[in-house]
Design an enzyme around this catalytic site. Sequence first.
Site, mmCIF file in Angstrom:
data_model
loop_
_atom_site.group_PDB
_atom_site.id
_atom_site.type_symbol
_atom_site.label_atom_id
_atom_site.label_comp_id
_atom_site.label_asym_id
_atom_site.label_seq_id
_atom_site.Cartn_x
_atom_site.Cartn_y
_atom_site.Cartn_z
ATOM 1 N N LYS A 68 0.840 -1.204 0.000
ATOM 2 C CA LYS A 68 0.000 0.000 0.000
ATOM 3 C C LYS A 68 0.875 1.255 0.000
ATOM 4 O O LYS A 68 0.603 2.222 -0.711
ATOM 5 C CB LYS A 68 -0.933 -0.007 1.219
ATOM 6 C CG LYS A 68 -2.043 -1.047 1.112
ATOM 7 C CD LYS A 68 -2.812 -1.230 2.419
ATOM 8 C CE LYS A 68 -3.800 -2.380 2.289
ATOM 9 N NZ LYS A 68 -4.490 -2.712 3.525
ATOM 10 N N GLN A 112 -4.098 -0.840 9.751
ATOM 11 C CA GLN A 112 -4.058 -2.186 9.162
ATOM 12 C C GLN A 112 -4.657 -3.208 10.140
ATOM 13 O O GLN A 112 -4.308 -3.244 11.317
ATOM 14 C CB GLN A 112 -2.604 -2.558 8.817
ATOM 15 C CG GLN A 112 -2.443 -3.906 8.151
ATOM 16 C CD GLN A 112 -3.078 -3.983 6.754
ATOM 17 O OE1 GLN A 112 -3.067 -3.025 6.005
ATOM 18 N NE2 GLN A 112 -3.651 -5.131 6.422
ATOM 19 N N ASP A 135 -10.454 3.720 4.563
ATOM 20 C CA ASP A 135 -10.840 2.302 4.511
ATOM 21 C C ASP A 135 -12.365 2.147 4.586
ATOM 22 O O ASP A 135 -12.881 1.049 4.404
ATOM 23 C CB ASP A 135 -10.211 1.558 5.706
ATOM 24 C CG ASP A 135 -9.273 0.458 5.257
ATOM 25 O OD1 ASP A 135 -9.224 0.188 4.036
ATOM 26 O OD2 ASP A 135 -8.599 -0.124 6.118
#
Length: 303
Positions: A68, A112, A135
């Site tokens: 990412k 994460q 997200d």
Amino acid sequence: MPATAKASQVHDGAMSATIIEGTAVARESRARTAARVRDFVALHGAAPALATVLVGGDPASEIYVRNKRAAAAGAGFADFHRHLDSAATQAEVEGLLDELAADDRVAGILLQLPLPPGLDRSALIDRVPPGKDVDGLTTLSQGQLARGTAGLRPCTPSGIIELLDVYGVPIEGASAVVVGKSELVGHPAAELLLRRGATVTIAHSRTHDLAAVTSRADIVVAAAGMPGLITAAHIKPGAAVIDVGIHRTPAGLVGDVRFDEVALVAGFLTPVPGGVGPMTIATLLSNTILAADLEAARRGQHL
Ligand code: NAD
């Protein structure tokens, strides 16, 4: 079909699936995002940052975060990365998220998952301000998704919709089955399909006779996290099959779908790797520039 994708089909007898080239679709999406980042820099003088937060040393998470960060840097974003060790307390992670939330240079914050045991995952996700929730996992973002109001959408489900759109798979009026009901993938994927006018069924681990459910669907999204769960017997001839699963095996990465046999039945099929995975990252980046643009517009209005 993406301009740079090769029209690849699996041929064997009468039926052959068009292989959905997620890598090519994602490359084009990342190029569009990079152009928007260049415009942002030209207008505001500095690149917006994507902040990635990794807690603990889960090897798969380390790889995902590395990928990412590399993709974000490739699109021109500033890279703010913070790594806390697995002994980090709830207060320490919250403190870090608050610091990034208050930093005007940070356009998006990615926490994460999974987190080490002992941390309150929901509380930490909700510590990310909605405007930086690239997200799309906070309670507010999920509520906006359920209501169909403006907001940042979860990356993997958004990437799935983009793949279907790019390949011209009709969603409105289609019968769609999502296998898996997780907060991260299955549930929001079902929500997005519903918003687009599909008739949606969510199957899960308690579903009786999964094949009877999936074999009626025009679109099957496999997000169960069970290698090889979906066989040719689960698929209606000509259906679009999106394989979200990722499993590391000695033979390499495989998905939830038995690719070789399903390719002979399906109309469209995503490979693993090279299907949904690259779209998750591409959508993270498009969400980040969207968040940066919205925040800049909001601040502009308050000058
Ligand atoms: P999860 O474990 O949180 O959820 C799995 C879901 O599948 C559950 O709702 C469960 O009820 C259902 N399920 C389990 N076994 C089943 C069965 N036999 N039949 C029907 N349903 C069943 O997993 P998740 O976070 O949603 O991830 C699912 C998969 O997608 C994993 O393999 C994960 O690695 C992968 N993933 C890929 C990406 C990507 O970018 N490609 C992103 C996120 C997750």
